[in-house]
Structures are given as structure tokens and as C-alpha cells.
Design an enzyme around this catalytic site. Structure first.
Site, mmCIF file in Angstrom:
data_model
loop_
_atom_site.group_PDB
_atom_site.id
_atom_site.type_symbol
_atom_site.label_atom_id
_atom_site.label_comp_id
_atom_site.label_asym_id
_atom_site.label_seq_id
_atom_site.Cartn_x
_atom_site.Cartn_y
_atom_site.Cartn_z
ATOM 1 N N ARG A 24 79.531 -4.185 37.783
ATOM 2 C CA ARG A 24 80.295 -4.143 36.529
ATOM 3 C C ARG A 24 80.504 -2.711 36.028
ATOM 4 N NH1 ARG A 24 80.727 -8.787 32.956
ATOM 5 N NH2 ARG A 24 80.889 -10.564 34.326
ATOM 6 N N ARG A 41 83.932 -3.410 29.623
ATOM 7 C CA ARG A 41 84.109 -3.194 28.188
ATOM 8 C C ARG A 41 83.277 -2.072 27.594
ATOM 9 N NH1 ARG A 41 83.598 -9.504 26.894
ATOM 10 N NH2 ARG A 41 81.870 -9.016 28.271
ATOM 11 N N ARG A 82 92.858 -3.050 28.560
ATOM 12 C CA ARG A 82 92.690 -4.484 28.287
ATOM 13 C C ARG A 82 93.519 -4.899 27.069
ATOM 14 N NH1 ARG A 82 91.900 -9.001 27.912
ATOM 15 N NH2 ARG A 82 89.998 -10.245 28.050
ATOM 16 N N ASP A 142 87.528 -11.007 39.564
ATOM 17 C CA ASP A 142 86.437 -11.849 39.073
ATOM 18 C C ASP A 142 86.126 -12.918 40.106
ATOM 19 O OD1 ASP A 142 84.857 -12.200 36.405
ATOM 20 O OD2 ASP A 142 85.230 -14.206 37.170
ATOM 21 N N TYR A 172 80.129 -23.172 38.124
ATOM 22 C CA TYR A 172 81.142 -23.079 37.064
ATOM 23 C C TYR A 172 82.176 -24.198 37.197
ATOM 24 C CZ TYR A 172 79.456 -18.448 35.706
ATOM 25 O OH TYR A 172 78.688 -17.407 35.254
HETATM 26 O O1 CP3 Z 1 81.604 -5.094 39.028
HETATM 27 C C1 CP3 Z 1 82.772 -4.761 38.714
HETATM 28 O O2 CP3 Z 1 83.028 -3.773 37.989
HETATM 29 C C2 CP3 Z 1 83.929 -5.535 39.325
HETATM 30 C C3 CP3 Z 1 84.472 -6.572 38.545
HETATM 31 C C4 CP3 Z 1 83.684 -7.850 38.284
HETATM 32 C C5 CP3 Z 1 83.872 -8.602 37.089
HETATM 33 N N1 CP3 Z 1 83.175 -9.759 37.194
HETATM 34 C C6 CP3 Z 1 84.726 -8.192 35.950
HETATM 35 C C7 CP3 Z 1 84.612 -8.899 34.655
HETATM 36 C C8 CP3 Z 1 82.786 -8.563 39.083
HETATM 37 C C9 CP3 Z 1 82.179 -8.186 40.427
HETATM 38 C C10 CP3 Z 1 82.480 -9.777 38.388
HETATM 39 C C11 CP3 Z 1 81.597 -10.820 38.933
HETATM 40 C C12 CP3 Z 1 81.280 -12.008 38.131
HETATM 41 N N2 CP3 Z 1 82.085 -12.678 37.255
HETATM 42 C C13 CP3 Z 1 80.068 -12.743 38.246
HETATM 43 C C14 CP3 Z 1 78.940 -12.424 39.181
HETATM 44 C C15 CP3 Z 1 78.155 -11.235 38.771
HETATM 45 C C16 CP3 Z 1 77.478 -11.327 37.449
HETATM 46 O O3 CP3 Z 1 77.783 -10.478 36.589
HETATM 47 O O4 CP3 Z 1 76.632 -12.203 37.277
HETATM 48 C C17 CP3 Z 1 80.150 -13.828 37.353
HETATM 49 C C18 CP3 Z 1 79.081 -14.859 37.112
HETATM 50 C C19 CP3 Z 1 81.435 -13.770 36.756
HETATM 51 C C20 CP3 Z 1 82.007 -14.759 35.797
HETATM 52 C C21 CP3 Z 1 82.381 -14.144 34.524
HETATM 53 N N3 CP3 Z 1 83.392 -13.211 34.361
HETATM 54 C C22 CP3 Z 1 81.840 -14.425 33.254
HETATM 55 C C23 CP3 Z 1 80.700 -15.388 32.990
HETATM 56 C C24 CP3 Z 1 82.552 -13.651 32.330
HETATM 57 C C25 CP3 Z 1 82.477 -13.767 30.816
HETATM 58 C C26 CP3 Z 1 81.330 -13.042 30.246
HETATM 59 C C27 CP3 Z 1 81.790 -11.677 29.809
HETATM 60 O O5 CP3 Z 1 81.128 -10.698 30.157
HETATM 61 O O6 CP3 Z 1 82.781 -11.647 29.070
HETATM 62 C C28 CP3 Z 1 83.483 -12.860 33.048
HETATM 63 C C29 CP3 Z 1 84.442 -11.879 32.473
HETATM 64 C C30 CP3 Z 1 84.501 -10.519 33.091
HETATM 65 N N4 CP3 Z 1 84.472 -10.259 34.440
HETATM 66 C C31 CP3 Z 1 84.692 -9.296 32.393
HETATM 67 C C32 CP3 Z 1 84.765 -8.284 33.365
HETATM 68 C C33 CP3 Z 1 85.011 -6.803 33.140
HETATM 69 C C34 CP3 Z 1 84.853 -9.135 30.879
HETATM 70 C C35 CP3 Z 1 86.196 -9.679 30.507
HETATM 71 C C36 CP3 Z 1 86.920 -8.908 29.426
HETATM 72 O O7 CP3 Z 1 87.281 -7.732 29.626
HETATM 73 O O8 CP3 Z 1 87.160 -9.508 28.377
#
Ligand code: CP3
Length: 345
Positions: free
Chosen positions: A24, A28, A37, A74, A151
Site C-alpha cells: 500500500r 491515502r 483521487r 485492487d 469477500y
Molecule cells: O499496495 C499498493 O500500493 C497497491 C495497491 C493495492 C490496493 N489494495 C489499493 C487500495 C493493493 C495491493 C491492494 C490489496 C488489497 N485490497 C487487499 C489485500 C492486502 C491488504 O491490504 O490486506 C485487500 C483485502 C483489498 C480490499 C480492499 N481495498 C479493501 C478492504 C479496501 C477498503 C478499505 C480501505 O482502505 O479503504 C480497499 C480500498 C483500497 N485499495 C484503497 C487503496 C489505495 C483505498 C481506496 C481509496 O482511495 O478510497
């Protein structure tokens, strides 16, 4: 080419200092991410917009000088591409509908459509390969079948993945149909990422820690092994990193049985265990607590040094135990990257 530090570490080389990148690392906590965004559209729109997705992928590389760059996308683009509607709600997290909870629901999925719908993501990979500094390694990724299924079955994020676990116990053959589709589509998706220019792959199994031993073997180790086998058949040289978060001593079985080149470990795994039982088998990646990156200061640097001293003289990649959280001050990230980059074994 194969001189990139991440690839050398995954090939088993011990380097003067380990490569560093963070899960990540785009997101944000960075004002420049929030600015892109805010330009409108949903989070998934951003994932499917190659120009913007490439831009936010590059932001942490430009700001901090990480050794590797992870594609911005994602894990939930797979259910979306299969035709299950996915949206992200500000305070609720991801919502997926209809929930996939029985065999007849699995028949609603459209694996034959999935690859075409994911085309914009391959385009992001192509843009990144052209734009990344030559020494920075490009990581592609996907969610592992168990975590993605958790999910799809709940229709949202869940604390204990109860809905998927109950289905898997009650009707293992039916649940296996869902897992098999995910194995097939995820392997294809990863192969397409490699063809577009991804040099390393990571499989995120964030929720494997909720499964008892036998279930972990069946729904995490076995599907991962099959994905690794299929990807290696098409792309023999691509190193794959597994991340079965929270599985404690079962990390060793995962490392030995799946065929991965690297294993990402969470902050709860003792370094002694990783050193003695994992590093002889695979390259280890981890595992600073992401909240130490929020706290910063002496606590953060002391723990980073402890990790480096324990792990840095064997095959190792410096990372966090899980993703960066939005509250993280970017200055702390800069300080930690500087610290690791100037450390010598
Ligand atoms: O690592 C990186 O920088 C690459 C991008 C990446 C994202 N999600 C961007 C993201 C990667 C590799 C993921 C993986 C991901 N997504 C996982 C597995 C790894 C982990 O963190 O456990 C999971 C379970 C998800 C599912 C997911 N995506 C959830 C549960 C959420 C909502 C929670 C949150 O943080 O808002 C997301 C959204 C998400 N994925 C964001 C980002 C940057 C935030 C969204 C936004 O900008 O509003």
C-alpha cells in the site's frame, strides 16, 4: 534487467542491504494521491484508468525512492470482472452484490468475460514499464482465491470470514467450484500482467489466518500451488511472493509446498522463526508493524534495526507486516527508507 535488487533477493542472493518497498505504498496517506483521487470517479474507476493508475503508482517511487513499485489496482477487480458488482463506500468498505453463497450463484459468474474487462490494468502495467526508473522493479499482484472468495461470499469485508468458512464446511465441493474459477482466472490475470511487463508477482492472502490447519491446506496452500504451477508454465522465470497473513507456524508448510520464491510475513511472526525455518527455504519479506510507521521516531528505527540485524544477512526484502495505513506521516516513511538504504550487513 535481472540486476534489479528485488529479483536478485528473490533469486536467493544476499545483498549488502536488502531491497525495500511497502505494501500500500500508494494511497491515502499521500496528499498527491488524494489529489488524483479527488479528480472524480470512484475508486474502481481509478483502478481502470491506466493514465491515472500509473500516475499514483509512480508517486511513492518519485517521493521516496523505493526499490520496487507495485501496480496500483485492487484484489477485488477479479470479482468485478467476473460480473459480481463491486463498489467501495466511504465508510463501509467494499460491497459486492449479489453475494455468492451456493452452487447456483457460482453459475452467475462469467469467467470467459473476465480477461477482456481487465484489459485496462494490463495497459497500466505497460505504461509503468515505460515510465519507471530502470533500477526499479515492477510488481504485479492479485488476491489469493481464499481471500477474494471471502469477500465474494459475504458480499463485503468481514471480521472472521464466517460466511465463507460455513459454506466451505457445509458444502466443500460447491465452495471448491468457486475456488476453482478463481484459480483459473487469477492465474490467467497474472500471466497477462507478466506479458505486459510485470517482473515479480505477489499473491495477497490477507485472511488465511482465520482458517484451521486442514482448511488452510485445502483453501490456501493448494490453490496457491496450482496458481504458481500455471503461471510458471507460461512464465518460468517470474518470481512469485506469497502472503498468507497470520498463519504462524504454517508459514513453513506454505513456503515449502507452494513453489513460491518469496514469502511475506506479518508483524506477529517471530523473527527467530522466520530466520530458522523460512529463510533456508525461500526469501523472506517483512515485517515492521505499520503502526510503528505512524508512531515514527526511535521506536520505529529500533525495530527496523532489530529486523535488519536478524534477517539482513540472509535472503531478505524489507517491508511492513501489512499495508501502510492512511494516518501515516509521509516524513516517517522517508526516514525509514533512508535508514534501510544506508544500512549495511
Ligand atoms: O499496495 C499498493 O500500493 C497497491 C495497491 C493495492 C490496493 N489494495 C489499493 C487500495 C493493493 C495491493 C491492494 C490489496 C488489497 N485490497 C487487499 C489485500 C492486502 C491488504 O491490504 O490486506 C485487500 C483485502 C483489498 C480490499 C480492499 N481495498 C479493501 C478492504 C479496501 C477498503 C478499505 C480501505 O482502505 O479503504 C480497499 C480500498 C483500497 N485499495 C484503497 C487503496 C489505495 C483505498 C481506496 C481509496 O482511495 O478510497
Amino acid at each position: 534487467m535481472s540486476q534489479k535488487m528485488l529479483i536478485r533477493a528473490l533469486a536467493g542472493e544476499i545483498l549488502p542491504r536488502p531491497p525495500i518497498w511497502f505494501m500500500r505504498q500508494a494511497g491515502r496517506y499521500l496528499p498527491e494521491y488524494r489529489a488524483v483521487r479527488a479528480r472524480g470517479g470512484s475508486f474502481l474507476d481509478l483502478c481502470y484508468s491506466p493514465e491515472l493508475a500509473a500516475e499514483v503508482t509512480l508517486q511513492p517511487i518519485e517521493r521516496f525512492g523505493f526499490d520496487a513499485s507495485i501496480l496500483f489496482a485492487d484484489i477485488l477487480v477479479i470479482p468485478d470482472a467476473l460480473g459480481q458488482g463491486v463498489r467501495f463506500e466511504e465508510s463501509l468498505g467494499p460491497l459486492l452484490s449479489p453475494a455468492i453463497q451456493k452452487r447456483s450463484d457460482v453459475d452467475l459468474l462469467q469467467p470467459e468475460r473476465a480477461m477482456a474487462r481487465l484489459a485496462p490494468i494490463y495497459e497500466t502495467v505497460r505504461l509503468l514499464r515505460r515510465r519507471l526508473p530502470r533500477e526499479v522493479c515492477l510488481i504485479g499482484f492479485a488476491g489469493a482465491p481464499w481471500t477474494v472468495a471471502s469477500y465474494m461470499v459475504a458480499g463485503m469485508g468481514s471480521r472472521d470470514q464466517a460466511a465463507a468458512r460455513v459454506w466451505a464446511y457445509g458444502d466443500p465441493e460447491g465452495f471448491a467450484q468457486l475456488i476453482d474459477i478463481l484459480v483459473q482466472v487469477t492465474a490467467q490475470y497474472l500471466i497477462e500482467q507478466v506479458k505486459a511487463g510485470a517482473e515479480v508477482l505477489q499473491l495477497f492472502d490477507t485472511w488465511s489466518g482465520s482458517l484451521p490447519e486442514l482448511e488452510f491446506r485445502r483453501w490456501c496452500i493448494a490453490p496457491t500451488r496450482e496458481i504458481v504451477r500455471r503461471v510458471k508454465l507460461a512464465c518460468p522465470d517470474v518470481p512469485i511472493i506469497g502472503f498468507p497473513k497470520g498463519v504462524g507456524p504454517l508459514y513453513r508448510d506454505f513456503a515449502i509446498e507452494t513453489g513460491v520464491s518469496g514469502i511475506s510475513v506479518d508483524s506477529g511472526l517471530p523473527l527467530e522463526f522466520a530466520h530458522h525455518y523460512l529463510q533456508p527455504e525461500v526469501t523472506v519479506q517483512g515485517n515492521l508493524d505499520p503502526l510503528l510507521l505512524v508512531a515514527g521516531g526511535k521506536a520505529m528505527l529500533q525495530e527496523a534495526e532489530r529486523i535488519l540485524l536478524m534477517m539482513g544477512n540472509r535472503r531478505f526484502i524489507f517491508n511492513l507486516g501489512h499495508g501502510i495505513v492512511p494516518e501515516t506521516p509521509p516524513e516517517h516513511v522517508a526516514q525509514l527508507v533512508e535508514f534501510v538504504k544506508s544500512w549495511r550487513a
